[in-house]
Write a protein that holds these residues in place. Structure first.
Motif, PDB file in Angstrom:
ATOM      1  N   ALA A  63       0.705   0.270   8.027  1.00 16.79           N
ATOM      2  CA  ALA A  63       0.991  -0.443   6.778  1.00 16.79           C
ATOM      3  C   ALA A  63       1.416   0.551   5.709  1.00 16.79           C
ATOM      4  CB  ALA A  63      -0.248  -1.217   6.315  1.00 16.79           C
ATOM      5  N   ALA A 128      -2.139  -9.807   8.167  1.00 17.44           N
ATOM      6  CA  ALA A 128      -1.305  -9.121   9.162  1.00 17.44           C
ATOM      7  C   ALA A 128      -0.139 -10.006   9.597  1.00 17.44           C
ATOM      8  CB  ALA A 128      -2.156  -8.727  10.370  1.00 17.44           C
ATOM      9  N   ILE A 133       2.118  -6.823  10.265  1.00 11.90           N
ATOM     10  CA  ILE A 133       1.388  -5.575  10.467  1.00 11.90           C
ATOM     11  C   ILE A 133       0.689  -5.626  11.822  1.00 11.90           C
ATOM     12  CG2 ILE A 133      -0.554  -4.178   9.617  1.00 11.90           C
ATOM     13  CD1 ILE A 133       0.131  -5.152   6.805  1.00 11.90           C
ATOM     14  N   LEU A 135      -2.028  -5.897  14.090  1.00 13.81           N
ATOM     15  CA  LEU A 135      -3.343  -6.437  13.763  1.00 13.81           C
ATOM     16  C   LEU A 135      -4.474  -5.488  14.123  1.00 13.81           C
ATOM     17  CD1 LEU A 135      -5.105  -8.705  12.701  1.00 13.81           C
ATOM     18  CD2 LEU A 135      -4.957  -9.794  14.946  1.00 13.81           C
ATOM     19  N   LEU A 138      -4.758  -2.638  11.795  1.00 13.78           N
ATOM     20  CA  LEU A 138      -5.344  -3.046  10.521  1.00 13.78           C
ATOM     21  C   LEU A 138      -6.853  -3.198  10.670  1.00 13.78           C
ATOM     22  CD1 LEU A 138      -5.016  -3.895   7.571  1.00 13.78           C
ATOM     23  CD2 LEU A 138      -4.600  -6.238   8.367  1.00 13.78           C
TER      24      LEU A 138
END
Length: 282
Positions: A63, A128, A133, A135, A138
């Motif tokens: 990210a 996400a 993004i 996942l 994250l």
């Protein structure tokens, strides 16, 4: 002649005002500051990890700094809403059913880590998907800093004189203002040390020095299993919530029941991360 329990009962809880400071009619509590500090310092550590692309799969951070800045609000809503709703359903449903207004009486206490965990997980899934993004990366990023919030939160529990432990005769036992005359385990500090400080150090060392972030899900699995194991261990020293008591045999508590599935799930996540390659991670 004084008994051992009578002697240790004289070791009183340190008188710490739950209100950190006041601004006019507004009283700022340590518990609220703990949430703020955990989120803000965790955010700064997460930003630092994102600035180190070599730690992530294929040398690419999952990210941008702007995205993680935007995620703070999502995380705060997920943790607070999930924590309160979880407490109501897991620990205090009968009282809230009898008096629905109690659901919003957060000043009377009542936040569940397990509920906050579910709320934060849902927030991460939605965020996400919205921002495309990875996942599991994250999850790893957030899991690596969550123990910091647990550390501050458990210290705030101690300052508030709540969630104390079972009666004990250890030298560091103390009598809490609302815990009766008996000395008790300061179980809040046990949790602060294990769920907070120790787990935070382990995760940060693994992430920064042993390449754990390069296998999406590995940090998440270690966090979930590590938290659950620490919580189950400390539950043997912590007094169960009065409205629930022991669920079985004078030792089984709701905290144990909720943590056992987490322990199993954490192990499965860790094993999956160990076998999979970054390209196969969702």
């Amino acid at each position: 002649m004084l008994s051992v329990l009578d002697l240790f009962a004289a070791v009183s809880f340190p008188a710490i005002d739950p209100v950190a400071f006041s601004i006019g009619p507004l009283a700022v509590h340590w518990y609220g500051l703990a949430y703020v500090a955990g989120i803000l310092i965790g955010w700064m550590i997460a930003r630092d990890l994102l600035k180190r692309p070599h730690l992530w799969p294929n040398g690419q951070a999952p990210a941008t700094l702007q995205q993680i800045d935007d995620f703070i609000l999502w995380a705060a809503i997920g943790v607070v809403a999930g924590g309160r709703i979880g407490y109501i359903f897991f620990y205090d449903f009968a009282s809230v059913a009898a008096n629905p207004m109690r659901a919003i009486e957060v000043w009377n206490g009542g936040m569940s880590f397990h509920g906050g965990f579910i709320g934060a997980t849902l927030a991460m899934v939605l965020f996400a998907r919205k921002h495309q993004i990875r996942l599991w990366s994250l999850f790893d990023l957030v899991a690596s800093v969550v123990p910091l919030g647990l550390l501050f939160g458990r210290i705030a529990n101690f300052i508030n004189g709540e969630l104390w432990g079972r009666p004990a005769d250890v030298p560091w036992a103390m009598a809490f203002p609302t815990g009766g005359p008996f000395p008790r385990h300061p179980s809040q500090l046990y949790e602060a040390a294990l769920e907070g400080l120790v787990l935070l150090i382990v995760l940060q060392v693994l992430a920064r020095s042993f390449g754990a972030l390069a296998a999406p899900g590995r940090i998440t699995g270690i966090f979930v299993a590590g938290y659950a194991a620490a919580r189950i261990f400390v539950e043997f020293f912590r007094e169960p919530d009065v409205q629930l008591g022991y669920l079985f045999g004078g030792w089984l508590t709701m905290g144990m029941v909720l943590s056992l599935p987490m322990l199993l799930i954490g192990v499965v996540i860790f094993m999956r991360a160990g076998r999979a390659t970054p390209a196969t991670q969702g």
